[in-house]
Scaffold this motif. Structure first.
Motif, PDB file in Angstrom:
ATOM      1  N   ALA A  65       0.820  -1.213   0.000  1.00 52.71           N
ATOM      2  CA  ALA A  65       0.000   0.000   0.000  1.00 52.71           C
ATOM      3  C   ALA A  65       0.852   1.261   0.000  1.00 52.71           C
ATOM      4  CB  ALA A  65      -0.910   0.010   1.221  1.00 52.71           C
ATOM      5  N   GLU A  66       0.324   2.272  -0.685  1.00 48.96           N
ATOM      6  CA  GLU A  66       0.846   3.637  -0.647  1.00 48.96           C
ATOM      7  C   GLU A  66      -0.363   4.548  -0.576  1.00 48.96           C
ATOM      8  OE1 GLU A  66       3.511   4.542  -3.848  1.00 48.96           O
ATOM      9  OE2 GLU A  66       4.834   2.853  -3.376  1.00 48.96           O
ATOM     10  N   GLY A  67      -0.659   5.047   0.597  1.00 49.74           N
ATOM     11  CA  GLY A  67      -1.844   5.877   0.785  1.00 49.74           C
ATOM     12  C   GLY A  67      -3.102   5.073   0.526  1.00 49.74           C
ATOM     13  N   ASP A  68      -3.978   5.602  -0.334  1.00 52.84           N
ATOM     14  CA  ASP A  68      -5.232   4.905  -0.635  1.00 52.84           C
ATOM     15  C   ASP A  68      -5.117   4.021  -1.879  1.00 52.84           C
ATOM     16  OD1 ASP A  68      -5.168   6.849  -2.595  1.00 52.84           O
ATOM     17  OD2 ASP A  68      -7.273   7.407  -2.378  1.00 52.84           O
ATOM     18  N   VAL A  69      -3.888   3.686  -2.251  1.00 48.89           N
ATOM     19  CA  VAL A  69      -3.646   2.820  -3.404  1.00 48.89           C
ATOM     20  C   VAL A  69      -2.956   1.535  -2.935  1.00 48.89           C
ATOM     21  CG1 VAL A  69      -2.396   2.566  -5.594  1.00 48.89           C
ATOM     22  CG2 VAL A  69      -3.468   4.759  -4.999  1.00 48.89           C
ATOM     23  N   ARG A  70      -3.464   0.411  -3.402  1.00 48.92           N
ATOM     24  CA  ARG A  70      -2.788  -0.861  -3.157  1.00 48.92           C
ATOM     25  C   ARG A  70      -2.192  -1.330  -4.480  1.00 48.92           C
ATOM     26  NH1 ARG A  70      -6.610  -4.172   1.108  1.00 48.92           N
ATOM     27  NH2 ARG A  70      -6.522  -2.569   2.717  1.00 48.92           N
ATOM     28  N   HIS A  71      -0.906  -1.522  -4.470  1.00 51.73           N
ATOM     29  CA  HIS A  71      -0.189  -1.984  -5.652  1.00 51.73           C
ATOM     30  C   HIS A  71      -0.229  -3.502  -5.690  1.00 51.73           C
ATOM     31  CE1 HIS A  71       1.732   1.871  -6.797  1.00 51.73           C
ATOM     32  NE2 HIS A  71       1.444   2.139  -5.539  1.00 51.73           N
ATOM     33  N   ALA A  72      -0.909  -4.058  -6.683  1.00 49.47           N
ATOM     34  CA  ALA A  72      -0.939  -5.514  -6.883  1.00 49.47           C
ATOM     35  C   ALA A  72       0.411  -5.878  -7.497  1.00 49.47           C
ATOM     36  CB  ALA A  72      -2.089  -5.898  -7.803  1.00 49.47           C
ATOM     37  N   THR A  73       1.286  -6.501  -6.703  1.00 50.40           N
ATOM     38  CA  THR A  73       2.673  -6.687  -7.125  1.00 50.40           C
ATOM     39  C   THR A  73       2.962  -8.025  -7.783  1.00 50.40           C
ATOM     40  OG1 THR A  73       3.233  -7.401  -4.883  1.00 50.40           O
ATOM     41  CG2 THR A  73       3.581  -5.066  -5.420  1.00 50.40           C
ATOM     42  N   HIS A  74       2.209  -9.062  -7.453  1.00 49.82           N
ATOM     43  CA  HIS A  74       2.524 -10.381  -8.012  1.00 49.82           C
ATOM     44  C   HIS A  74       1.330 -11.322  -7.864  1.00 49.82           C
ATOM     45  CE1 HIS A  74       5.050 -13.705  -9.258  1.00 49.82           C
ATOM     46  NE2 HIS A  74       4.668 -14.399  -8.215  1.00 49.82           N
ATOM     47  N   THR A  75       1.080 -12.085  -8.902  1.00 51.73           N
ATOM     48  CA  THR A  75       0.050 -13.128  -8.857  1.00 51.73           C
ATOM     49  C   THR A  75       0.731 -14.446  -9.213  1.00 51.73           C
ATOM     50  OG1 THR A  75      -1.629 -11.550  -9.577  1.00 51.73           O
ATOM     51  CG2 THR A  75      -2.191 -13.890  -9.751  1.00 51.73           C
ATOM     52  N   PHE A  76       0.475 -15.466  -8.410  1.00 50.58           N
ATOM     53  CA  PHE A  76       1.063 -16.792  -8.656  1.00 50.58           C
ATOM     54  C   PHE A  76      -0.005 -17.857  -8.475  1.00 50.58           C
ATOM     55  CE2 PHE A  76       2.714 -20.771  -6.999  1.00 50.58           C
ATOM     56  CZ  PHE A  76       3.579 -21.137  -8.022  1.00 50.58           C
ATOM     57  N   VAL A  77      -0.067 -18.797  -9.424  1.00 49.51           N
ATOM     58  CA  VAL A  77      -0.935 -19.967  -9.320  1.00 49.51           C
ATOM     59  C   VAL A  77      -0.063 -21.187  -9.624  1.00 49.51           C
ATOM     60  CG1 VAL A  77      -2.946 -21.170 -10.265  1.00 49.51           C
ATOM     61  CG2 VAL A  77      -3.005 -18.692  -9.967  1.00 49.51           C
ATOM     62  N   PRO A  78      -0.062 -22.192  -8.742  1.00 49.98           N
ATOM     63  CA  PRO A  78       0.732 -23.392  -9.001  1.00 49.98           C
ATOM     64  C   PRO A  78       0.327 -24.063 -10.315  1.00 49.98           C
ATOM     65  CG  PRO A  78      -0.079 -23.403  -6.751  1.00 49.98           C
ATOM     66  CD  PRO A  78      -0.770 -22.272  -7.453  1.00 49.98           C
ATOM     67  N   THR A  79       1.278 -24.714 -10.928  1.00 55.09           N
ATOM     68  CA  THR A  79       1.056 -25.399 -12.203  1.00 55.09           C
ATOM     69  C   THR A  79      -0.177 -26.292 -12.160  1.00 55.09           C
ATOM     70  OG1 THR A  79       3.427 -25.381 -12.575  1.00 55.09           O
ATOM     71  CG2 THR A  79       2.149 -26.895 -13.921  1.00 55.09           C
ATOM     72  N   GLU A  80      -0.394 -26.959 -11.047  1.00 58.68           N
ATOM     73  CA  GLU A  80      -1.514 -27.899 -10.911  1.00 58.68           C
ATOM     74  C   GLU A  80      -2.875 -27.246 -11.079  1.00 58.68           C
ATOM     75  OE1 GLU A  80       1.836 -29.352  -8.212  1.00 58.68           O
ATOM     76  OE2 GLU A  80       0.978 -27.424  -8.763  1.00 58.68           O
ATOM     77  N   ALA A  81      -2.959 -25.927 -10.928  1.00 59.70           N
ATOM     78  CA  ALA A  81      -4.258 -25.248 -10.967  1.00 59.70           C
ATOM     79  C   ALA A  81      -4.353 -24.177 -12.044  1.00 59.70           C
ATOM     80  CB  ALA A  81      -4.552 -24.628  -9.600  1.00 59.70           C
ATOM     81  N   ARG A  82      -3.379 -24.081 -12.901  1.00 61.26           N
ATOM     82  CA  ARG A  82      -3.407 -23.031 -13.932  1.00 61.26           C
ATOM     83  C   ARG A  82      -4.482 -23.309 -14.977  1.00 61.26           C
ATOM     84  NH1 ARG A  82       3.071 -21.866 -14.269  1.00 61.26           N
ATOM     85  NH2 ARG A  82       3.134 -21.030 -12.142  1.00 61.26           N
ATOM     86  N   GLY A  83      -5.028 -22.226 -15.525  1.00 64.50           N
ATOM     87  CA  GLY A  83      -6.037 -22.337 -16.562  1.00 64.50           C
ATOM     88  C   GLY A  83      -7.434 -22.627 -16.053  1.00 64.50           C
ATOM     89  N   GLN A  84      -7.647 -22.503 -14.757  1.00 70.04           N
ATOM     90  CA  GLN A  84      -8.942 -22.813 -14.170  1.00 70.04           C
ATOM     91  C   GLN A  84      -9.624 -21.596 -13.534  1.00 70.04           C
ATOM     92  OE1 GLN A  84      -8.776 -26.401 -11.723  1.00 70.04           O
ATOM     93  NE2 GLN A  84      -6.955 -27.038 -12.828  1.00 70.04           N
ATOM     94  N   GLY A  85      -9.079 -20.408 -13.764  1.00 68.52           N
ATOM     95  CA  GLY A  85      -9.723 -19.199 -13.254  1.00 68.52           C
ATOM     96  C   GLY A  85      -9.358 -18.810 -11.842  1.00 68.52           C
ATOM     97  N   LEU A  86      -8.363 -19.444 -11.262  1.00 68.99           N
ATOM     98  CA  LEU A  86      -8.014 -19.152  -9.869  1.00 68.99           C
ATOM     99  C   LEU A  86      -7.400 -17.760  -9.723  1.00 68.99           C
ATOM    100  CD1 LEU A  86      -8.084 -20.136  -7.029  1.00 68.99           C
ATOM    101  CD2 LEU A  86      -6.019 -21.448  -7.448  1.00 68.99           C
TER     102      LEU A  86
END
Length: 97
Positions: A35-56
């Motif tokens: 967070a920086e003030g009223d902004v949250r910086h989405a810094t990284h998204t990770f989904v394990p290989t076993e669950a990719r392509g399923q909308g997680l």
């Protein structure tokens, strides 16, 4: 993958993450932010290989968006997945920092 995936959230005023366990994976799926003030910086998204392509990853972003609506913060999509999500959903432009 179940449709009843429960996205959890942990963090404090300056950083946090949205996450859920993935059956059969050693690592959780997660979206991290800072967070920086009223902004949250989405810094990284990770989904394990076993669950990719399923909308997680989308479920993780949706959880952050719901919190942004309820808690009145905006999201800076520093992560390429979150950036793409905002491009595909222009109706959410008021939540984008």
């Amino acid at each position: 993958m179940s449709d009843t995936i429960e996205i959890q959230h942990e963090g404090n005023e300056t950083e946090g993450r949205y996450f859920t366990s993935v059956e059969g994976a050693a690592r959780e799926a997660e979206l991290t932010w800072r967070a920086e003030g009223d902004v949250r910086h989405a810094t990284h998204t990770f989904v394990p290989t076993e669950a990719r392509g399923q909308g997680l990853a989308a479920k993780l972003v949706k959880a952050m968006i719901e919190d942004a609506k309820e808690q009145d913060f905006r999201i800076a999509p520093d992560c390429s997945y979150v950036e793409g999500y905002f491009r595909r959903h222009p109706e959410l432009s008021d939540l984008r920092a």
